[in-house]
Enzyme design. Structure first.
Site, short mmCIF file in Angstrom:
data_model
loop_
_atom_site.label_atom_id
_atom_site.label_comp_id
_atom_site.label_asym_id
_atom_site.label_seq_id
_atom_site.Cartn_x
_atom_site.Cartn_y
_atom_site.Cartn_z
N ASN A 211 1.09 -1.10 -0.44
CA ASN A 211 0.76 0.17 -0.48
C ASN A 211 0.60 1.10 0.00
OD1 ASN A 211 0.88 0.77 2.65
ND2 ASN A 211 -0.85 -0.98 3.29
N ASP A 280 -4.12 -6.38 5.46
CA ASP A 280 -4.81 -7.48 6.03
C ASP A 280 -4.88 -9.36 5.14
OD1 ASP A 280 -6.04 -6.34 7.70
OD2 ASP A 280 -6.97 -4.89 6.47
N LYS A 290 8.69 -16.69 -11.28
CA LYS A 290 7.91 -15.47 -12.10
C LYS A 290 6.53 -15.63 -12.70
CE LYS A 290 8.38 -11.58 -14.82
NZ LYS A 290 8.73 -10.77 -15.08
N PHE A 323 -4.67 2.91 14.11
CA PHE A 323 -4.54 3.91 13.70
C PHE A 323 -5.47 3.51 12.71
CE2 PHE A 323 -2.05 7.69 12.79
CZ PHE A 323 -0.70 7.58 14.25
N LYS A 337 -13.26 -0.69 15.00
CA LYS A 337 -12.28 -1.09 15.24
C LYS A 337 -11.40 -0.36 16.25
CE LYS A 337 -10.55 -0.61 10.00
NZ LYS A 337 -9.91 -0.18 9.43
N LYS A 341 -10.49 -4.21 19.02
CA LYS A 341 -9.02 -4.31 19.20
C LYS A 341 -9.22 -4.21 20.20
CE LYS A 341 -8.36 -3.79 14.13
NZ LYS A 341 -7.32 -3.82 13.18
O1 PMT Z 1 3.20 6.43 6.79
P1 PMT Z 1 1.82 7.46 6.12
O2 PMT Z 1 2.93 7.59 4.35
O3 PMT Z 1 3.21 8.74 6.82
O4 PMT Z 1 0.70 7.12 5.86
C1 PMT Z 1 0.24 7.06 7.63
C2 PMT Z 1 -0.95 6.10 7.59
C3 PMT Z 1 -2.17 6.74 6.32
C4 PMT Z 1 -0.25 4.18 7.19
C5 PMT Z 1 -1.28 5.79 9.18
O5 PMT Z 1 -1.89 7.23 9.02
C6 PMT Z 1 -3.45 4.82 9.34
O6 PMT Z 1 -3.83 5.18 9.32
N1 PMT Z 1 -1.84 4.01 9.52
C7 PMT Z 1 -3.16 2.86 9.59
C8 PMT Z 1 -3.10 1.90 8.32
C9 PMT Z 1 -4.39 1.79 8.40
O7 PMT Z 1 -5.48 1.80 7.54
O8 PMT Z 1 -4.98 0.89 9.41
P2 PMT Z 1 -6.47 -0.38 9.09
O9 PMT Z 1 -7.64 0.53 9.54
O10 PMT Z 1 -6.69 -1.62 8.64
O11 PMT Z 1 -6.49 -1.35 11.15
C10 PMT Z 1 -6.25 -0.30 11.88
C11 PMT Z 1 -4.92 -0.55 12.58
O12 PMT Z 1 -5.07 -1.84 12.89
C12 PMT Z 1 -3.94 0.02 12.63
O13 PMT Z 1 -3.62 0.52 13.80
C13 PMT Z 1 -3.44 -1.03 11.77
O14 PMT Z 1 -1.26 -1.36 13.01
C14 PMT Z 1 -3.74 -2.36 13.11
N2 PMT Z 1 -3.49 -3.59 12.11
C15 PMT Z 1 -4.45 -3.83 10.51
C16 PMT Z 1 -4.04 -4.82 10.19
C17 PMT Z 1 -3.06 -6.01 10.40
N3 PMT Z 1 -3.61 -7.09 10.29
N4 PMT Z 1 -2.77 -6.32 12.17
C18 PMT Z 1 -3.37 -4.69 12.46
O15 PMT Z 1 -2.05 -4.65 13.35
#
Ligand code: PMT
Length: 404
Positions: A211, A280, A290, A323, A337, A341
């Site tokens: 991403n 995810d 390849k 986040f 979320k 979590k």
């Molecule tokens: O890196 P930059 O370019 O500065 O950008 C910052 C950012 C946009 C990446 C950051 O601000 C941000 O939003 N990070 C979370 C990205 C996200 O979409 O998270 P999520 O909604 O998929 O997951 C929610 C939370 O669970 C997050 O804290 C993530 O780290 C955590 N997670 C998600 C999936 C997974 N399999 N394990 C996790 O721990």
């Protein structure tokens, strides 16, 4: 600030009068302040004002008094603990961004080693100038190289227009200096685990799913926590950034690698901040060779472990911050979320807004607290946001008695 040496660079803007107050505050805190003024700055405030306040002669050019050696620009770049340029004009920052050194202050900025001496710019200018793409590019370049930008404020400007571009107030700059020099130390004795960047999930030896995360948000948080005295563990997916010095750094590639390091470190940490954009899903099987072109390719993706959800299930003393990057229905998805979590704080960014989310220098977020409170923060740099998040974590932990 006792014993700290600060070079206060002043370039030509009306906000130079505020720098006199800043010099006074720094002196009151026990710092040694050496002022360097550009020729344009002298048009706004007389050097005598600063030499009187600081008790030291003002440096004004590479060649005139009080210069005592031909390497004055090197001495001024090596001796201080920090350089603050306030006000920083578009012209001066443009020179710093492009390597132009045609007066004493710009030469000092070219000679500085940022890993030894942090440099803060406090921009001050008309809104249209501040929003000009040339200025934005220069600011982005400076940030990328490790310079710190003290975001200007919005309000009435000297030209009569209203908008973004007022220099940050002297008190705010003082706080930023203290944070940068780790003088606040309010996280001393705390252990903070930060995850940053994307993860990569291989499809074959040359392709992967990932991403747009650049890692900036997470690296800014790691730096801010380190500067406030925390022991910092940074677990990062692949990025183009250099990890801050003085932290424990674990580069990883996949979600499962991140899972392993985070889970192993978890028992010993006090705060976890998960900015990483973890994939995810991953391809069920990564091809060994390849994959060749064909008319159709069917892929089966399987779920990666949810690291934060696992931490939420295991947590005891730890304060968990997640986040959420969303493109629609921000608060509802982020709240769901947060509950799923078991988080203490959720930082929600609507990544469709300009200046927010992935691969930007700035962010716009809403903070969701346990118990239902929501706080919307305005657009700010990821550096400043990191400090604001650390402030809120400290306050929330104090309230729930997490630290006592
Ligand atoms: O890196 P930059 O370019 O500065 O950008 C910052 C950012 C946009 C990446 C950051 O601000 C941000 O939003 N990070 C979370 C990205 C996200 O979409 O998270 P999520 O909604 O998929 O997951 C929610 C939370 O669970 C997050 O804290 C993530 O780290 C955590 N997670 C998600 C999936 C997974 N399999 N394990 C996790 O721990």
């Amino acid at each position: 600030m006792r014993g700290k040496k600060i070079v206060l660079g002043i370039s030509g803007g009306i906000a130079a009068y505020k720098s006199a107050e800043l010099a006074r505050l720094l002196i009151k805190e026990g710092a040694t302040v050496q002022v360097v003024m550009t020729a344009a700055a002298e048009r706004f405030v007389a050097p005598l004002t600063f030499s009187t306040l600081t008790g030291r002669p003002v440096y004004r050019s590479l060649f005139t008094e009080p210069v005592q050696s031909s390497t004055v620009h090197i001495d001024l770049a090596r001796e201080p603990d920090l350089i603050l340029v306030a006000p920083a004009t578009a012209n001066l920052m443009g020179k710093a961004a492009t390597g132009i050194a045609d007066d004493l202050l710009s030469t000092v900025l070219l000679a500085v080693r940022l890993d030894e001496c942090p440099v803060i710019f406090a921009p001050a200018m008309n809104t249209a100038m501040f929003q000009n793409p040339a200025v934005r590019d220069n600011l982005a370049q400076l940030r990328k190289r490790g310079f710190i930008i003290a975001d200007p404020l919005s309000g009435e400007l000297a030209c009569g227009e209203v908008g973004e571009g007022r220099m940050a107030e002297p008190e705010q700059l003082l706080t930023l200096i203290k944070r940068t020099l780790a003088i606040s130390d309010d996280y001393a004795g705390e252990s903070v685990l930060v995850t940053a960047g994307p993860t990569r999930e291989s499809l074959d030896p040359v392709r992967f799913f990932s991403n747009h995360s650049s890692g900036r948000m997470g690296y800014a948080l790691a730096l801010a926590a380190r500067n406030r005295g925390a022991k910092v563990i940074l677990v990062s997916g692949p990025t183009a950034l250099n990890p801050p010095a003085g932290i424990e750094f674990y580069p990883v590639t996949t979600a499962r690698e991140m899972y392993d390091i985070v889970l192993e470190s978890f028992p010993a940490v006090d705060v976890v901040i998960k900015t990483a954009a973890v994939a995810d899903f991953r391809p069920e099987l990564a091809a060994e060779q390849k994959i060749k072109k064909k008319d159709e390719l069917q892929l089966r993706l399987v779920r990666n472990p949810d690291i934060l959800e696992e931490l939420g299930a295991r947590k005891n003393k730890q304060f968990l911050v997640g986040f959420a990057a969303e493109t629609t229905d921000l608060l509802n998805y982020a709240r769901a979320k947060m509950e799923q979590k078991n988080l203490d704080l959720m930082v929600a960014n609507d990544v469709t807004q300009p200046g927010a989310g992935f691969n930007t220098e700035t962010n716009i977020v809403q903070l969701l607290y346990r118990g239902g409170g929501v706080e919307a923060l305005p657009l700010m740099s990821k550096d400043e946001l990191s400090h604001q998040i650390l402030d809120r974590i400290k306050e929330a932990r104090r309230k729930i008695g997490g630290r006592e």
